[in-house]
Design a protein around this motif. Structure first.
Motif, PDB file in Angstrom:
ATOM      1  N   GLN A 465      81.972   9.450  45.602  1.00 22.49           N
ATOM      2  CA  GLN A 465      81.474   9.974  46.942  1.00 22.49           C
ATOM      3  C   GLN A 465      81.685  11.370  46.778  1.00 22.49           C
ATOM      4  O   GLN A 465      82.365  11.931  46.249  1.00 22.49           O
ATOM      5  CB  GLN A 465      82.185   9.128  48.290  1.00 22.49           C
ATOM      6  CG  GLN A 465      82.021   7.936  48.236  1.00 22.49           C
ATOM      7  CD  GLN A 465      82.851   7.302  49.274  1.00 22.49           C
ATOM      8  OE1 GLN A 465      83.309   7.642  50.534  1.00 22.49           O
ATOM      9  NE2 GLN A 465      83.857   6.162  48.870  1.00 22.49           N
ATOM     10  N   PRO A 466      81.031  12.174  47.846  1.00 21.56           N
ATOM     11  CA  PRO A 466      81.250  13.628  47.964  1.00 21.56           C
ATOM     12  C   PRO A 466      82.749  13.888  48.147  1.00 21.56           C
ATOM     13  O   PRO A 466      83.314  13.021  48.891  1.00 21.56           O
ATOM     14  CB  PRO A 466      80.515  14.056  49.014  1.00 21.56           C
ATOM     15  CG  PRO A 466      79.319  12.993  49.380  1.00 21.56           C
ATOM     16  CD  PRO A 466      79.992  11.879  49.011  1.00 21.56           C
ATOM     17  N   PRO A 467      83.365  14.804  47.732  1.00 19.11           N
ATOM     18  CA  PRO A 467      82.612  15.917  46.893  1.00 19.11           C
ATOM     19  C   PRO A 467      82.444  15.910  45.562  1.00 19.11           C
ATOM     20  O   PRO A 467      81.702  16.572  44.696  1.00 19.11           O
ATOM     21  CB  PRO A 467      83.457  17.308  47.123  1.00 19.11           C
ATOM     22  CG  PRO A 467      84.810  16.716  47.376  1.00 19.11           C
ATOM     23  CD  PRO A 467      84.736  15.441  48.007  1.00 19.11           C
ATOM     24  N   GLN A 468      83.053  14.705  45.058  1.00 24.50           N
ATOM     25  CA  GLN A 468      83.340  14.450  43.450  1.00 24.50           C
ATOM     26  C   GLN A 468      81.747  14.021  43.260  1.00 24.50           C
ATOM     27  O   GLN A 468      81.576  14.029  41.753  1.00 24.50           O
ATOM     28  CB  GLN A 468      84.142  13.264  43.359  1.00 24.50           C
ATOM     29  CG  GLN A 468      85.776  13.643  43.899  1.00 24.50           C
ATOM     30  CD  GLN A 468      86.531  12.485  43.527  1.00 24.50           C
ATOM     31  OE1 GLN A 468      86.523  12.096  42.255  1.00 24.50           O
ATOM     32  NE2 GLN A 468      87.251  11.963  44.328  1.00 24.50           N
ATOM     33  N   ALA A 469      81.130  12.996  43.922  1.00 25.09           N
ATOM     34  CA  ALA A 469      79.670  12.760  43.456  1.00 25.09           C
ATOM     35  C   ALA A 469      78.614  12.543  44.577  1.00 25.09           C
ATOM     36  O   ALA A 469      79.148  12.583  45.879  1.00 25.09           O
ATOM     37  CB  ALA A 469      79.822  11.574  42.693  1.00 25.09           C
ATOM     38  N   CYS A 470      77.624  12.397  44.310  1.00 26.83           N
ATOM     39  CA  CYS A 470      76.579  12.462  45.300  1.00 26.83           C
ATOM     40  C   CYS A 470      75.689  11.052  45.120  1.00 26.83           C
ATOM     41  O   CYS A 470      74.964  11.016  43.974  1.00 26.83           O
ATOM     42  CB  CYS A 470      75.735  13.678  45.385  1.00 26.83           C
ATOM     43  SG  CYS A 470      74.552  13.647  46.650  1.00 26.83           S
ATOM     44  N   LEU A 472      72.744   8.351  46.264  1.00 30.46           N
ATOM     45  CA  LEU A 472      71.827   8.372  47.130  1.00 30.46           C
ATOM     46  C   LEU A 472      71.393   6.831  47.214  1.00 30.46           C
ATOM     47  O   LEU A 472      70.849   6.398  45.734  1.00 30.46           O
ATOM     48  CB  LEU A 472      70.610   9.420  46.692  1.00 30.46           C
ATOM     49  CG  LEU A 472      69.320   9.424  47.679  1.00 30.46           C
ATOM     50  CD1 LEU A 472      69.550  10.006  49.094  1.00 30.46           C
ATOM     51  CD2 LEU A 472      68.080   9.950  46.787  1.00 30.46           C
ATOM     52  N   VAL A 507      78.339  18.085  38.828  1.00 28.18           N
ATOM     53  CA  VAL A 507      78.549  16.994  39.940  1.00 28.18           C
ATOM     54  C   VAL A 507      77.606  15.631  39.905  1.00 28.18           C
ATOM     55  O   VAL A 507      76.276  16.300  40.013  1.00 28.18           O
ATOM     56  CB  VAL A 507      78.376  17.551  41.298  1.00 28.18           C
ATOM     57  CG1 VAL A 507      78.664  16.621  42.506  1.00 28.18           C
ATOM     58  CG2 VAL A 507      79.354  18.779  41.782  1.00 28.18           C
ATOM     59  N   GLN A 509      74.803  13.004  40.167  1.00 30.40           N
ATOM     60  CA  GLN A 509      73.950  12.662  41.253  1.00 30.40           C
ATOM     61  C   GLN A 509      73.551  11.457  40.781  1.00 30.40           C
ATOM     62  O   GLN A 509      73.017  11.140  39.869  1.00 30.40           O
ATOM     63  CB  GLN A 509      72.829  13.568  41.325  1.00 30.40           C
ATOM     64  CG  GLN A 509      72.953  15.141  41.051  1.00 30.40           C
ATOM     65  CD  GLN A 509      73.249  15.559  42.676  1.00 30.40           C
ATOM     66  OE1 GLN A 509      72.739  15.034  43.534  1.00 30.40           O
ATOM     67  NE2 GLN A 509      73.801  16.853  42.956  1.00 30.40           N
ATOM     68  N   ARG A 511      71.148   7.984  41.989  1.00 28.97           N
ATOM     69  CA  ARG A 511      70.288   7.372  42.720  1.00 28.97           C
ATOM     70  C   ARG A 511      70.209   5.774  42.525  1.00 28.97           C
ATOM     71  O   ARG A 511      69.773   5.510  41.560  1.00 28.97           O
ATOM     72  CB  ARG A 511      68.783   8.241  42.500  1.00 28.97           C
ATOM     73  CG  ARG A 511      67.772   7.741  43.622  1.00 28.97           C
ATOM     74  CD  ARG A 511      66.853   8.883  43.759  1.00 28.97           C
ATOM     75  NE  ARG A 511      65.738   8.403  42.406  1.00 28.97           N
ATOM     76  CZ  ARG A 511      64.513   8.510  42.543  1.00 28.97           C
ATOM     77  NH1 ARG A 511      63.913   8.409  43.756  1.00 28.97           N
ATOM     78  NH2 ARG A 511      63.783   8.200  41.477  1.00 28.97           N
ATOM     79  N   ASP A 527      71.069   8.457  36.666  1.00 31.07           N
ATOM     80  CA  ASP A 527      72.151   9.385  36.749  1.00 31.07           C
ATOM     81  C   ASP A 527      71.789  10.868  36.220  1.00 31.07           C
ATOM     82  O   ASP A 527      70.630  10.792  35.561  1.00 31.07           O
ATOM     83  CB  ASP A 527      73.482   9.040  36.308  1.00 31.07           C
ATOM     84  CG  ASP A 527      73.279   8.769  34.853  1.00 31.07           C
ATOM     85  OD1 ASP A 527      72.622   9.536  34.048  1.00 31.07           O
ATOM     86  OD2 ASP A 527      73.887   7.866  34.498  1.00 31.07           O
TER      87      ASP A 527
END
Ligand code: ADP
Length: 595
Positions: A465-470, A472, A507, A509, A511, A527
């Protein structure tokens, strides 16, 4: 002599004779008719002239009433044999003179009639006016007999009859000789045709007797016979070759009745050709088909062929396995004409195969037993190893903490390393345990909501999860048929890799999306990581299939093997699309859960 032969001879002769008779009859009739007509015309001419001359001569005696002179003049008619009676009438119509003097009254007219000539049944009569000084003073009557005409008529008839009989005799002889020219080549052809049809002997040839159309016909028939003979010997050669094969070859008609049965079939089934021909093949051989006969025939009509294995029964009652190849032969209208069936005996191969299958099944069962034992062993070893390991980890930590100031830097470093190694061993043991759980645990499938499953995972994994990862999620994610625990393990491993294998300072990302594939759901994890060389796409799913340095990225090399095992156990498959530096797109496919 066969009936047909006598008939053609007689017919040709009868035709010739009939033509001769008709021609002769027409000729004779025309000739007699011409003779009669011209004779009558001449008779009329003669009688008119004679009547005119006698009327002229008789005018004077009539005028002077000289009966004797008149009878004298009439008696001159003796010179005319055809004149059978004559008389002279005076102006009042009374008979003045007659000829012959004793003439029968029936030959003379009962009364005077109008002037002119006319034919009666047996005579030609004339009433000629007797003119004196342009006045009619009486009438001359002459009667000419038609005996001469009839005599001629009968003479001609007799001559005609004799000519007819003579001509017919000649025509009979000639027709007997001539009909041979027509009938002999036909008889020769007929005899050849009879030999062919009765004895099936195509080496027979009809002799060519004439050079006319019959000769051409004979040549054509002989050519056809030669071609048929050549075809026959070709067919016989092919049949001989078909008999050389060990395969059973049979041909069936549209009603499955056997029309051809080679020697291979005789040897394989024990039925002779005589016993098999005309029988319905699957009844004779008591065939046990792999599908219903209707289904097989439907396929045969659709594809024009069918391949399959059946069980059949020999004449001695023994069962045999055959590999069958059926080919449909259609007629010009496209309808089923016949089916060619070639059967190969595979009984021995089947027995061998069955033995092999039994052996494989036995060995697989033993292997499975061993694998299960090994899995149980590794599970218990792993499980049991965790307690001493925890002790090692705990005491190393305690030493580092409690004796921090008493340990020199070298000893602290060693303890650090013991602690890291035991941590790694713990991870390994945990992954092996996870793999064992996935591999051997009971798996029952239920609809799983991936959105909810991921939401449940997130609280325990701040690294996703943010802020370590995003992360979607492309909603909605389709429901899949899966096992909750297995799916949690899979998703956690895939997300863990997605955040782990990224270039430093980037970071992650991620999906997550789903795609519907005809009743199945493909779940994508995309990724922006370091990517994987296509060379390693298979290897990474194996146990310890690491391709990136463990020191840099960590990991045990078991995570994707667990994912693959779990997905396979849920009836699905896994894969990846990736290039170095292009990120990775991992996916798994599971059945869609219908809501
Ligand atoms: P590990 O414990 O090393 O992650 P895995 O079985 O999960 O073991 O993965 C096997 C190997 O596949 C990893 O060591 C890594 O080299 C590669 N790999 C797995 N996921 C990714 C990813 N998302 N990006 C790049 N490489 C990956």
């Amino acid at each position: 002599m066969p009936k047909g032969q006598s008939s053609i001879k007689h017919r040709v002769r009868a035709v010739i004779l009939l033509v001769s008779i008709v021609v002769l009859l027409i000729t004779a009739t025309l000739f007699v008719a011409y003779e009669v007509i011209s004779f009558r015309a001449q008779l009329v001419q003669n009688l008119s002239t004679l009547a005119a001359v006698i009327a002229d001569n008789i005018a004077a005696p009539l005028a002077f009433n000289s009966e004797e002179t008149a009878e004298e003049i009439l008696s001159a008619l003796k010179a005319e044999p055809d004149i059978v009676a004559a008389s002279v009438f005076d102006r009042e119509g009374n008979v003045f003179a007659k000829y012959p003097l004793q003439s029968q009254t029936h030959l003379l007219p009962a009364q005077l009639e109008n002037a002119g000539l006319r034919f009666t049944a047996d005579a030609l009569v004339v009433f000629q006016p007797v003119i004196k000084e342009k006045k009619s003073i009486g009438t001359l009557y002459l009667r000419a007999s038609l005996q001469g005409l009839y005599g001629r008529f009968w003479r001609y008839g007799a001559i005609g009859g004799a000519v007819l009989i003579g001509s017919l005799a000649v025509a009979f002889v000639l027709s007997t000789l001539l009909q041979k020219r027509i009938s002999d080549p036909i008889l020769a052809l007929t005899s050849a045709a009879q030999k062919v049809s009765q004895a099936g002997d195509y080496s027979v040839r009809a002799p060519k007797l004439t050079e006319d159309e019959l000769g051409t016909l004979t040549d054509a028939v002989n050519r056809m016979l030669a071609e048929t003979q050549a075809n026959q010997s070709r067919l016989a050669e092919q049949a001989r070759l078909l008999n050389l094969t060990f395969d059973a070859i049979l041909v069936r008609d549209a009603h499955n009745r056997i029309t051809y049965w080679n020697r291979g079939a005789e040897e394989l089934y024990g039925f002779t050709q005589e016993e098999a021909l005309g029988k319905v093949s699957h009844e004779l051989l008591r065939t046990e088909f792999p599908d219903s006969l209707e289904q097989i025939e439907e396929k045969l009509h659709r594809d024009n062929r069918w391949l399959g294995e059946s069980v059949q029964t020999r004449k001695d009652g023994g069962k045999i396995h055959v590999a069958s190849r059926w080919t449909l032969d259609r007629d010009a209208q496209g309808k089923q004409a016949s089916t060619l069936e070639i059967n190969t005996d595979i009984t021995e191969r089947k027995a061998f195969q069955a033995g092999l299958e039994r052996l494989v099944a036995e060995r697989t069962a033993k292997l499975q037993e061993t694998v299960t034992e090994l899995e149980a062993f590794s599970y218990s070893v792993s499980h049991d190893m965790r307690a001493p390991l925890r002790a090692m980890q705990g005491y190393a930590k305690a030493l580092l903490k409690d004796y921090e100031d008493k340990l020199d830097s070298q000893a602290a470093h060693y303890l650090e390393r013991i602690s890291r190694a035991s941590n790694r061993l713990d991870s390994l043991i945990q992954d092996v345990l996870a793999y064992s759980r996935v591999a051997k645990g009971e798996i029952t499938l239920h609809p799983v909501d991936l959105e909810r499953l991921i939401q449940d995972i997130l609280p325990n994994h701040p690294e996703f999860q943010p802020p370590q990862a995003c992360l979607l999620m492309e909603k909605p994610l389709h429901l899949v048929l899966g096992h909750e625990a297995c799916l949690t393990q899979c998703v956690t491993n895939l997300l863990g890799n997605a955040v782990k294998f990224v270039p430093s300072g980037v970071v992650p990302q991620i999906r997550v999306r789903t795609e519907l594939l005809d009743g199945r759901v493909r779940v994508w994890f995309e990724d922006n990581g370091i990517g994987i060389d296509t060379l390693h796409h298979d290897r990474i799913f194996e146990i310890f299939g690491q391709v990136h340095p463990e020191k840099k990225y960590g990991g045990t090399g078991i995570g994707l093997a667990i994912v693959r095992k779990a997905v396979q156990r849920m009836g699905g498959e896994v894969g990846v699309e990736s290039e170095i530096g292009q990120g990775s797109r991992f996916w798994f496919i599971l059945n869609e859960a219908k809501t």
